[in-house]
Scaffold this motif. Structure first.
Motif, PDB file in Angstrom:
ATOM      1  N   UNK A  42       0.839  -1.209   0.000  1.00 52.26           N
ATOM      2  CA  UNK A  42       0.000   0.000   0.000  1.00 52.26           C
ATOM      3  C   UNK A  42       0.863   1.243   0.000  1.00 52.26           C
ATOM      4  N   UNK A  43       0.210   2.348  -0.322  1.00 54.32           N
ATOM      5  CA  UNK A  43       0.919   3.620  -0.271  1.00 54.32           C
ATOM      6  C   UNK A  43       0.788   4.183   1.146  1.00 54.32           C
ATOM      7  N   UNK A  44       1.575   5.194   1.446  1.00 55.35           N
ATOM      8  CA  UNK A  44       1.510   5.838   2.757  1.00 55.35           C
ATOM      9  C   UNK A  44       2.136   4.982   3.823  1.00 55.35           C
ATOM     10  N   UNK A  45       1.886   5.349   5.100  1.00 53.86           N
ATOM     11  CA  UNK A  45       2.459   4.605   6.214  1.00 53.86           C
ATOM     12  C   UNK A  45       2.408   5.451   7.474  1.00 53.86           C
ATOM     13  N   UNK A  46       2.893   4.926   8.545  1.00 51.56           N
ATOM     14  CA  UNK A  46       2.837   5.651   9.832  1.00 51.56           C
ATOM     15  C   UNK A  46       3.928   6.731   9.903  1.00 51.56           C
ATOM     16  N   UNK A  47       3.813   7.685   9.013  1.00 55.65           N
ATOM     17  CA  UNK A  47       4.877   8.694   8.927  1.00 55.65           C
ATOM     18  C   UNK A  47       4.880   9.651  10.124  1.00 55.65           C
ATOM     19  N   UNK A  48       3.750   9.706  10.865  1.00 56.22           N
ATOM     20  CA  UNK A  48       3.711  10.618  12.016  1.00 56.22           C
ATOM     21  C   UNK A  48       4.306   9.991  13.284  1.00 56.22           C
ATOM     22  N   UNK A  49       4.624   8.713  13.215  1.00 58.86           N
ATOM     23  CA  UNK A  49       5.284   8.077  14.372  1.00 58.86           C
ATOM     24  C   UNK A  49       6.709   8.629  14.486  1.00 58.86           C
ATOM     25  N   UNK A  50       7.276   8.641  15.707  1.00 59.14           N
ATOM     26  CA  UNK A  50       8.664   9.105  15.840  1.00 59.14           C
ATOM     27  C   UNK A  50       9.580   8.345  14.865  1.00 59.14           C
ATOM     28  N   UNK A  51      10.311   9.069  14.072  1.00 59.08           N
ATOM     29  CA  UNK A  51      11.221   8.548  13.032  1.00 59.08           C
ATOM     30  C   UNK A  51      10.465   7.902  11.865  1.00 59.08           C
ATOM     31  N   UNK A  61      15.185   2.619  10.060  1.00 63.86           N
ATOM     32  CA  UNK A  61      14.103   3.194  10.870  1.00 63.86           C
ATOM     33  C   UNK A  61      13.065   2.144  11.267  1.00 63.86           C
ATOM     34  N   UNK A  62      13.068   1.024  10.529  1.00 67.80           N
ATOM     35  CA  UNK A  62      11.977   0.063  10.709  1.00 67.80           C
ATOM     36  C   UNK A  62      11.848  -0.447  12.147  1.00 67.80           C
ATOM     37  N   UNK A  63      12.930  -0.982  12.701  1.00 70.77           N
ATOM     38  CA  UNK A  63      12.857  -1.564  14.050  1.00 70.77           C
ATOM     39  C   UNK A  63      12.416  -0.513  15.065  1.00 70.77           C
ATOM     40  N   UNK A  64      12.866   0.736  14.874  1.00 69.89           N
ATOM     41  CA  UNK A  64      12.545   1.788  15.843  1.00 69.89           C
ATOM     42  C   UNK A  64      11.067   2.184  15.761  1.00 69.89           C
ATOM     43  N   UNK A  65      10.523   2.188  14.566  1.00 67.49           N
ATOM     44  CA  UNK A  65       9.089   2.504  14.422  1.00 67.49           C
ATOM     45  C   UNK A  65       8.248   1.355  14.988  1.00 67.49           C
TER      46      UNK A  65
END
Lengths: 271, 310
Positions: A42-51, A61-65
């Motif tokens: 899908x497009x988009x993602x949890x971009x508002x999460x820290x990092x 960034x994956x593990x940290x998100x």
């Protein structure tokens, strides 16, 4: 070898022989892969999460998100499954009376169980970190990361900071394990200890949401799960990290002291 | 402390709320004894053993194993002591051998080198690497004995060791206990099975609702019953009955089956036998009637409400 280390070594071997041990570790390893797969579909993602704004730009960034996502419930559940069971299952299986009539002290046996629970926490986080690193790097590359202050950090430095972040995140999670161990000792019932631990974790989150005074919220365990954010600021914000260390230590010490007080004097009879 | 008695218990009390499970128990087990701790279910045997093994705390009294107090000197008070209460339990997801290795490690690797030998002794060698969750009750019981012997004990505390075993398993377990005793191990064995205790124990304590109602040898127990009842066979039992009924010292004369029974003081038996012979009868048997251990046991342990917890 000291008695506590003997007990620890065998607790780890026992954990390795039980299916429930692999539920949390397996979930921790699978979650980053699922995360990457869903984002690829899908497009988009949890971009508002820290990092979160780094997703799709660097796999680092994956593990940290994912850590942010599991910090509210999932990590506590995984820890409760093992730490909440580690004493209670000895009562349920009636094996406690067998090991208590050998040559180790009760305190050494409890210390072994405590260390094994904490090891499980670290292994689970390690599984999440490694799976996130591999899956993220395959999907989005091993690239520099833009930190929470908007400063670009090299990939290798990010790698070290991520390891440190997992370490800081481990502290409140170990505190949750300590509470689960207390409930496991006190209730002698795995289900009650697991559910009680989740109520404890969710309760701290709820209180954190209700309390608007920062000074109060900062001393709840739930707040310490965000302590690692300080590592991704320029300059590094040490205050939340140091607070995560000592507040978590307090939340570890009190349940462990209570668990020890109960365990060392408890009558071991069939209920 | 080789001179100390293996087990010495004085005035032991354990309460669970309003229920007194153990009520002033005294026990003395000497070196070399195979000591039977006999009583109905719920009489307080297991609670006493739990106190001896340091699993629960007594409310009053004193328990000592080779002079050491398991309430305050653990784990050293259990040096040279091994056993289990109720059924021995193991980690079902580990093999029998792994369970023994764990226990050896918890004993500071004391018996690790003897694991194979002990598995052979309890006839579990071929199943040693199978997980315990596939073991029968008898196999677990035997593994429990092996786990106890890992400690190379001088004193074994066994709680109902033949529980759940089939007749062959029970026989094997009794033989094993006798063999261990012959090797110098003192055994305190709780049981509610009279035949078991009668077969292998030299001394017994009988407990009822938390109180010891008898402690001593089985021979003394029988003698203490003092029934003063005799069994008589003669060449003419009907005529013998007539003589006994008229004899002033003979009481409760009963003719049943192929013999007579009657009561009298031991000192009067000679006079009665003379009267029978003078009456023209031949005496083919005149013996004191021995109460069975079972009837003595029931006499000592019944007719009181069951109050105590196990």
């Amino acid at each position: 070898m000291s008695g506590a280390l003997v007990a620890y070594r065998w607790e780890v071997r026992k954990l390795l022989s039980q299916k429930r041990t692999y539920i949390g570790i397996g979930a921790a390893a699978v979650l980053p892969v699922v995360f990457v797969t869903v984002m690829a579909l899908q497009k988009g993602g949890p971009y508002d999460a820290p990092l979160g704004h780094n997703l799709r730009r660097t796999g680092l960034a994956l593990a940290l998100v994912v850590l942010t996502f599991v910090s509210r419930f999932g990590a506590q559940l995984a820890v409760a499954l093992v730490a909440g069971d580690i004493v209670a299952n000895e009562h349920a299986g009636k094996t406690l009376k067998m090991i208590l009539t050998r040559s180790l002290r009760r305190g050494q046996i409890l210390a072994g169980k405590t260390l094994a629970s904490f090891t499980y926490v670290l292994v689970t986080l390690l599984a999440l970190g490694l799976a996130g690193l591999v899956a993220g790097s395959i999907a989005w590359g091993f690239n520099p990361l833009t930190n929470l202050s908007g400063v670009q950090v090299s990939a290798f430095r990010t790698l070290w900071l991520s390891a440190a972040a997992l370490g800081v995140f481990a502290l409140p999670l170990i505190a949750v394990a300590a509470f689960a161990l207390l409930l496991s000792t006190w209730t002698r019932n795995s289900a009650a200890a697991i559910v009680g631990t989740l109520v404890y974790a969710v309760g701290q989150e709820a209180i954190g949401g209700l309390v608007h005074q920062d000074w109060a919220r900062h001393y709840l365990l739930s707040d310490q799960f965000d302590g690692w954010h300080g590592l991704f600021m320029s300059p590094v914000a040490w205050t939340p990290i140091i607070r995560a260390i000592w507040v978590s230590a307090l939340f570890v010490a009190v349940p462990l002291a209570l668990a020890w007080a109960i365990f060392r004097r408890r009558d071991v009879a069939d209920d | 402390m080789p001179d100390e008695r293996p087990v010495e218990v004085r005035g032991l009390v354990k309460r669970y709320g309003a229920v007194t499970a153990v009520d002033g128990v005294d026990l003395t087990v000497d070196a070399g004894d195979v000591y039977g701790f006999l009583g109905p279910n719920g009489a307080g045997k297991t609670t006493t053993l739990r106190i001896l093994l340091g699993l629960i705390r007594s409310d009053e009294g004193e328990a000592r194993l080779f002079g050491r107090d398991p309430q305050h000197e653990l784990p050293t008070a259990l040096d040279g002591v091994a056993g289990f209460v109720e059924t021995p339990y193991f980690y079902p997801y580990l093999s029998g051998r792994k369970n023994l290795e764990l226990l050896a490690a918890f004993d500071r690797d004391g018996g690790r080198k003897r694991i194979d030998q002990l598995l052979r002794l309890v006839d579990l060698e071929r199943r040693a690497d199978d997980r315990v969750n596939g073991y029968s009750q008898g196999m677990r019981q035997r593994l429990g004995v092996a786990a106890s012997l890992l400690r190379d004990p001088r004193l074994l505390l066994l709680d109902e060791p033949t529980n759940g075993l089939d007749p062959g398993g029970m026989r094997d377990m009794r033989h094993l206990v006798v063999r261990l005793s012959s090797e110098g191990i003192t055994v305190l064995l709780s049981s509610h099975l009279l035949a078991e205790v009668e077969e292998i124990c030299n001394r017994v304590a009988i407990i009822r609702t938390g109180r010891i109602v008898y402690e001593g040898t089985l021979a003394d127990l029988r003698a203490s019953a003092g029934s003063n009842r005799y069994r008589l066979r003669t060449t003419d039992d009907a005529r013998a009955r007539q003589i006994l009924l008229t004899h002033p010292e003979a009481r409760d004369v009963i003719l049943g089956g192929d013999e007579l029974t009657f009561s009298c003081a031991e000192a009067e038996v000679g006079g009665i036998s003379r009267a029978l012979v003078e009456g023209g009868l031949g005496i083919t048997a005149l013996v004191p009637e021995e109460l069975s251990l079972e009837s003595l046991f029931f006499e000592l342990t019944e007719d009181e409400p069951q109050e105590a917890a196990a």
